[in-house]
Design an enzyme around this catalytic site. Structure first.
Site, PDB file in Angstrom:
ATOM      1  N   CYS A 119      -2.411  -2.089   9.089  1.00  0.00           N
ATOM      2  CA  CYS A 119      -2.899  -1.445   7.863  1.00  0.00           C
ATOM      3  C   CYS A 119      -3.803  -0.247   8.116  1.00  0.00           C
ATOM      4  CB  CYS A 119      -3.638  -2.473   7.002  1.00  0.00           C
ATOM      5  SG  CYS A 119      -2.545  -3.760   6.388  1.00  0.00           S
TER       6      CYS A 119
ATOM      7  N   LYS B 166      -6.801   1.218  -3.130  1.00  0.00           N
ATOM      8  CA  LYS B 166      -6.467   0.558  -1.868  1.00  0.00           C
ATOM      9  C   LYS B 166      -6.650   1.488  -0.664  1.00  0.00           C
ATOM     10  CE  LYS B 166      -5.049  -2.260   1.149  1.00  0.00           C
ATOM     11  NZ  LYS B 166      -3.855  -3.050   1.292  1.00  0.00           N
TER      12      LYS B 166
ATOM     13  N   THR C  36       0.858  -1.193   0.000  1.00  0.00           N
ATOM     14  CA  THR C  36       0.000   0.000   0.000  1.00  0.00           C
ATOM     15  C   THR C  36       0.891   1.239   0.000  1.00  0.00           C
ATOM     16  OG1 THR C  36      -1.616  -1.259   1.249  1.00  0.00           O
ATOM     17  CG2 THR C  36      -1.889   1.142   1.236  1.00  0.00           C
TER      18      THR C  36
ATOM     19  N   LYS D  96      -6.777  -8.562  16.026  1.00  0.00           N
ATOM     20  CA  LYS D  96      -8.012  -9.217  15.597  1.00  0.00           C
ATOM     21  C   LYS D  96      -7.845 -10.708  15.842  1.00  0.00           C
ATOM     22  CE  LYS D  96      -8.537  -9.783  11.016  1.00  0.00           C
ATOM     23  NZ  LYS D  96      -8.503  -9.526   9.552  1.00  0.00           N
TER      24      LYS D  96
ATOM     25  N   ALA E 248     -19.483  -2.499  16.791  1.00  0.00           N
ATOM     26  CA  ALA E 248     -18.989  -1.473  17.714  1.00  0.00           C
ATOM     27  C   ALA E 248     -18.141  -2.129  18.798  1.00  0.00           C
ATOM     28  CB  ALA E 248     -20.174  -0.750  18.345  1.00  0.00           C
ATOM     29  N   GLY E 249     -17.175  -1.394  19.295  1.00  0.00           N
ATOM     30  CA  GLY E 249     -16.331  -1.920  20.363  1.00  0.00           C
ATOM     31  C   GLY E 249     -15.044  -1.134  20.450  1.00  0.00           C
TER      32      GLY E 249
HETATM   33  C1  UDX Z   1      -7.474  -4.608   6.421  1.00  0.00           C
HETATM   34  C2  UDX Z   1      -8.428  -4.621   5.226  1.00  0.00           C
HETATM   35  O1  UDX Z   1      -9.672  -5.211   5.625  1.00  0.00           O
HETATM   36  C3  UDX Z   1      -7.805  -5.393   4.069  1.00  0.00           C
HETATM   37  O2  UDX Z   1      -8.650  -5.350   2.944  1.00  0.00           O
HETATM   38  C4  UDX Z   1      -6.458  -4.788   3.750  1.00  0.00           C
HETATM   39  O3  UDX Z   1      -5.815  -5.539   2.731  1.00  0.00           O
HETATM   40  C5  UDX Z   1      -5.572  -4.739   4.965  1.00  0.00           C
HETATM   41  O4  UDX Z   1      -6.222  -4.040   6.025  1.00  0.00           O
HETATM   42  P1  UDX Z   1      -6.796  -6.363   8.306  1.00  0.00           P
HETATM   43  O5  UDX Z   1      -5.795  -5.358   8.789  1.00  0.00           O
HETATM   44  O6  UDX Z   1      -6.398  -7.797   8.208  1.00  0.00           O
HETATM   45  O7  UDX Z   1      -7.333  -5.948   6.849  1.00  0.00           O
HETATM   46  O8  UDX Z   1      -8.029  -6.278   9.322  1.00  0.00           O
HETATM   47  P2  UDX Z   1      -9.601  -6.047   9.223  1.00  0.00           P
HETATM   48  O9  UDX Z   1     -10.305  -7.334   9.150  1.00  0.00           O
HETATM   49  O10 UDX Z   1      -9.937  -5.014   8.219  1.00  0.00           O
HETATM   50  O11 UDX Z   1      -9.850  -5.445  10.682  1.00  0.00           O
HETATM   51  C6  UDX Z   1      -9.171  -4.246  11.085  1.00  0.00           C
HETATM   52  C7  UDX Z   1      -9.509  -3.879  12.485  1.00  0.00           C
HETATM   53  O12 UDX Z   1     -10.848  -3.417  12.547  1.00  0.00           O
HETATM   54  C8  UDX Z   1      -9.397  -4.992  13.523  1.00  0.00           C
HETATM   55  O13 UDX Z   1      -8.729  -4.472  14.646  1.00  0.00           O
HETATM   56  C9  UDX Z   1     -10.836  -5.341  13.832  1.00  0.00           C
HETATM   57  O14 UDX Z   1     -10.986  -5.830  15.128  1.00  0.00           O
HETATM   58  C10 UDX Z   1     -11.529  -3.999  13.649  1.00  0.00           C
HETATM   59  N1  UDX Z   1     -12.951  -4.084  13.316  1.00  0.00           N
HETATM   60  C11 UDX Z   1     -13.357  -4.704  12.167  1.00  0.00           C
HETATM   61  C12 UDX Z   1     -13.889  -3.514  14.159  1.00  0.00           C
HETATM   62  O15 UDX Z   1     -13.534  -2.938  15.194  1.00  0.00           O
HETATM   63  N2  UDX Z   1     -15.218  -3.582  13.835  1.00  0.00           N
HETATM   64  C13 UDX Z   1     -15.648  -4.194  12.696  1.00  0.00           C
HETATM   65  O16 UDX Z   1     -16.862  -4.202  12.464  1.00  0.00           O
HETATM   66  C14 UDX Z   1     -14.684  -4.777  11.838  1.00  0.00           C
END
Ligand code: UDX
Length: 478
Positions: A264, A208, A122, A327, A256-257
């Site tokens: 990323c 992206k 990215t 996550k 929410a949380g």
């Molecule tokens: C993200 C993008 O989704 C992906 O497309 C990109 O290539 C890289 O960045 P990733 O970092 O693996 O992927 O995590 P993602 O699943 O997007 O979750 C990011 C964060 O958001 C996590 O900490 C997750 O807990 C949080 N989250 C996600 C929430 O707090 N609420 C949600 O509803 C969804």
């Protein structure tokens, strides 16, 4: 095709193994010799579901090898994928491109023949143009070393699935030949019907950062609603469910949380703001600063909730944090909201123990002041407050009655709105969560955890089907 994949982190290692799996002859390259040895022996240097199988199968075909040499890479590849990190610069919001530049500087002088250098990392918009000039000046083949951008959208925890069955492929190219080369690389995906968007490099780079900005905004939107719910005595989970039934809004990424973290989303929205300012359009994305602020506030608010549960003072209190990774289904602790809360609790005098099924070792390395373990009961022994901060399945499946016998006080802060609050209350726990009514459970309490687990399970199998689940089971991001 002969491919090289330079940078073997979550993105590159999975890309290399999957590309070998679909029939290409792949050389994975990294400066980290230990990582390269581990990958070459079939041992993943990080936790990613399904990756070990894909790696060992690809190695067994003989089509996947690893090296630390960019000279080897230059000689091997007709297509070179750049998959190195682009972290946030120290002391600035902008992206640090030193690793991308180092790859180009190390690779280009050895390029012996026409080839395509394809960025997947990215990057700020305009990077392809800049690198094309740089490579043309350094490479013996000059402009016959062409540059394209092909951003990667994979989610950690679903990296193999997202690489083999992506939502879409985006190719930022400057010639029909480059476009054709990328179509050949991804031929199995195109045959399976994956949408392929061919465009210019600037648009591809922007896709992206725009996608990640949108996702971050969606999460911060629902967290802003959680703050309003707290003030108004309303329930953010029911609110999200009701919003999610509108197909124009959708339920995914409305959990929410504690908010978003990881390697990323946080740094990408900051780098986007920095780049927009350079381009003279800073005000167009000013809202991303607020998205960031709302997100950071969830961490502060969670700490404040824990302090409130401790009677206003955390000094000497035994606190257990469930989850260290940013996550579930990952061992990645980069910018982990859970760890940010754990360290803040520690700074306020609490005696903090952290549990994580996969990320305990990484968390311990990053924070020697915390006590991290992968044994749940040990982590919870004697706790006066338990905070659920990363929604691993293991926590959703735990028997709250059993856990109540281990802790000193059955007090739970659910920072991810993923547990069955009714069930925990029935087992004697006091349960609090941001954006949830403080009175007795609402019907949605019982459903929240089920939704999340159903979603995660179904997204592994089929993300599109998950998005179109029946109204009784709104979906959410994993
Ligand atoms: C993200 C993008 O989704 C992906 O497309 C990109 O290539 C890289 O960045 P990733 O970092 O693996 O992927 O995590 P993602 O699943 O997007 O979750 C990011 C964060 O958001 C996590 O900490 C997750 O807990 C949080 N989250 C996600 C929430 O707090 N609420 C949600 O509803 C969804």
């Amino acid at each position: 095709m002969r491919l090289t994949v330079i940078g073997t982190g979550y993105l590159g290692a999975v890309h290399a193994a999957c590309m070998a799996g679909v029939g290409h002859d792949v050389l994975g390259v990294d400066v980290d010799a230990e990582k390269i040895t581990s990958l070459a022996e079939g041992r993943p240097p990080f936790y990613e579901p399904g990756f070990e199988d894909v790696l060992t199968q690809a190695l067994a075909t003989g089509r996947l090898r690893f090296s630390t040499s960019l000279r080897d890479a230059a000689v091997h590849g007709e297509v070179h994928f750049i998959c190195v990190g682009t972290p946030q610069q120290a002391g600035s919001q902008a992206a640090d491109l030193r690793y991308v530049d180092a790859v180009v500087d190390g690779l280009a002088p050895h390029l012996p023949a026409s080839c395509l250098v394809v960025g997947k990392s990215t990057v700020p918009v305009g990077t392809t143009d800049r690198l094309a000039t740089r490579i043309a000046g350094l490479a013996p083949v000059g402009v016959r070393a062409e540059v394209a951008w092909n951003p990667e959208f994979l989610r950690e925890g679903f990296a193999v699935e997202d690489t083999l069955r992506p939502d879409r492929l985006v190719a930022g190219v400057t010639s029909p030949e480059a476009d054709e080369t990328l179509r050949q690389v991804y031929a199995p995906m195109l045959e399976a019907g994956v949408p392929y968007i061919s465009t210019d490099p600037n648009t591809a780079e922007l896709v992206k950062v725009a996608a990640n900005s949108f996702l971050a905004t969606k999460i911060s939107f629902i967290n802003a609603m959680a703050e309003v719910c707290d003030a108004a005595g309303a329930d953010v989970v029911t609110l999200a469910d009701a919003l999610g039934h509108d197909p124009r809004i959708g339920r995914r990424f409305l959990n929410a949380g504690l908010g978003f973290g990881g390697g990323c989303l946080p740094k990408d929205i900051r780098a986007f703001s920095a780049r927009a300012q350079e381009l003279g359009v800073g005000p167009a994305v000013d809202f991303l600063a607020q998205v960031d602020e709302i997100n950071q506030r969830q961490r502060t608010r969670t700490v404040a909730l824990a302090r409130q549960m401790a009677g206003g003072d955390l000094t000497g209190r035994r606190v257990t944090v469930l989850g260290a990774t940013f996550k579930p289904n990952s061992d990645d602790v980069r910018d982990s909201p859970a760890l940010a809360v754990a360290t803040a609790l520690h700074r306020q005098g609490a005696d903090v123990r952290v549990h994580d099924p996969q990320g305990a070792a990484n968390a311990q390395r990053a924070h020697s002041e915390l006590r991290c373990t992968s044994d749940l009961l040990t982590a919870c022994e004697g706790a006066e407050i338990v905070l659920h901060l990363t929604e691993w399945d293991q926590y959703c499946e735990v028997d709250p009655a059993k856990l109540a016998r281990v802790v000193r006080e059955p007090v739970l802060v659910d920072g991810r709105n993923a547990l069955l609050h009714d069930k925990w209350r029935a087992a004697g726990w006091t349960v609090k969560a941001l954006g949830r009514p403080t009175s007795s459970a609402r019907p949605s309490d019982a459903k929240a955890g089920q939704h999340l687990r159903a979603t995660i399970a179904s997204q592994v199998a089929d993300p599109d089907r998950a998005a179109a689940m029946t109204p009784a089971q709104p979906t959410s991001g994993a």
